[in-house]
Design a protein around this motif. Structure first.
Motif, short mmCIF file in Angstrom:
data_model
loop_
_atom_site.label_atom_id
_atom_site.label_comp_id
_atom_site.label_asym_id
_atom_site.label_seq_id
_atom_site.Cartn_x
_atom_site.Cartn_y
_atom_site.Cartn_z
N HIS A 272 75.19 45.80 -6.19
CA HIS A 272 74.29 45.10 -7.12
C HIS A 272 72.87 45.67 -7.03
N LEU A 273 72.41 45.90 -5.80
CA LEU A 273 71.08 46.48 -5.62
C LEU A 273 71.02 47.90 -6.20
N TRP B 209 70.54 47.70 -9.91
CA TRP B 209 69.16 47.40 -10.29
C TRP B 209 68.26 48.62 -10.11
N LEU C 29 68.90 50.73 -13.07
CA LEU C 29 68.29 50.16 -14.27
C LEU C 29 66.79 50.42 -14.30
N LEU C 30 66.14 50.22 -13.16
CA LEU C 30 64.69 50.34 -13.08
C LEU C 30 64.20 51.76 -12.85
N GLU D 10 58.05 49.19 -14.80
CA GLU D 10 59.41 48.71 -14.54
C GLU D 10 59.85 47.70 -15.60
N ALA E 56 63.43 48.02 -17.77
CA ALA E 56 64.43 46.96 -17.98
C ALA E 56 64.55 46.62 -19.46
N PRO F 225 74.00 50.33 -16.31
CA PRO F 225 74.22 49.02 -15.69
C PRO F 225 74.58 47.90 -16.64
N ILE G 157 75.04 44.50 -14.54
CA ILE G 157 73.89 43.62 -14.71
C ILE G 157 74.01 42.93 -16.06
N ALA H 158 69.73 38.89 -17.59
CA ALA H 158 69.01 39.15 -16.34
C ALA H 158 68.02 40.29 -16.52
N ALA H 159 68.41 41.32 -17.27
CA ALA H 159 67.50 42.44 -17.52
C ALA H 159 66.30 41.98 -18.34
N ALA I 91 64.03 39.96 -16.17
CA ALA I 91 63.29 40.86 -15.27
C ALA I 91 62.11 41.50 -15.99
#
Length: 221
Positions: free
Chosen positions: A7-8, A11, A14-15, A54, A58, A76, A82, A86-87, A90
């Motif tokens: 999961h990390l 992210w 994604l970022l 960032e 996202a 992602p 993801i 949630a994106a 964020a």
């Protein structure tokens, strides 16, 4: 790899975390443009820039999720690693954090960060695929320099405009080249932007510096 680690990693993808190293230079350039050493305000500007950058990453993937589902299903969001909500959350949270950090550096920095945030959201949500896309991208880089200058000095300085404009013109050239490469197209736009970059660089080199006695002291803090 555990589920949390995966999961990390999603992210981080994604970022686009490795790209963060390109961000602090804008604020440092802004501090240099007004003839001041980096201080507390400069580091607040760097933090603000990182958050807004960032947020843009996202938001970019959230806006492109339908297209990515066809062309880049491994990303992602289309891969389901993801959730789109949630994106988007964020992006909103990072934007708020970036504006809050800039506000701590003073009202001029907050104004510059607000303009930068509006440019980032406008680019990702509507301008990216239009002729105004490269201009918006260029404006974002220029505003990032002005953010660094304003946060460092506590003022919106005209002396930072040549540096900001030069970086914006360079970004316009690079973005135009990239866009034309994907279309196999016309070289007039990138050549024109490159010429503007060279001209502005020359002007910047001749721009008068503030006299030492008139340089603005860094904002207390």
């Amino acid at each position: 790899m555990t589920g949390r680690a995966q999961h990390l990693r999603a992210w981080a993808e994604l970022l686009r975390l490795p790209a963060l190293f390109t961000v602090p230079g804008d604020a440092l350039a802004g501090a240099s443009a007004v003839g001041l050493r980096p201080g507390r305000g400069t580091f607040l500007a760097i933090g603000s820039s990182l958050c807004l950058y960032e947020a843009g990453m996202a938001l970019n993937d959230w806006a492109d999720r339908a297209e990515d589902a066809v062309d880049r299903p491994h990303r992602p969001l289309p891969s389901g690693r993801i959730r789109p909500a949630a994106a988007l959350a964020a992006a909103g949270g990072l934007t708020a954090a970036g504006l809050a950090l800039a506000t701590r550096a003073g009202r001029p920095a907050a104004l510059a960060a607000g303009a930068l945030a509006a440019t980032v959201w406008g680019y990702d949500l509507g301008l990216k695929k239009t002729p105004a896309g490269p201009v918006a991208m260029a404006a974002a880089r220029g505003l990032d320099v002005l953010l660094g200058a304003a946060a460092t000095s506590g003022r919106l300085h005209r002396t930072a405009l040549p540096a900001a404009t030069t970086l914006a013109a360079h970004t316009l050239a690079v973005t135009a080249v990239s866009r034309n490469e994907t279309r196999g197209g016309d070289v007039k736009a990138p050549l024109g932007a490159l010429a503007a970059t060279l001209a502005l660089t020359r002007i910047t080199g001749r721009a008068p510096r503030l006299p030492a006695g008139r340089r603005v002291a860094a904002a207390p803090g």
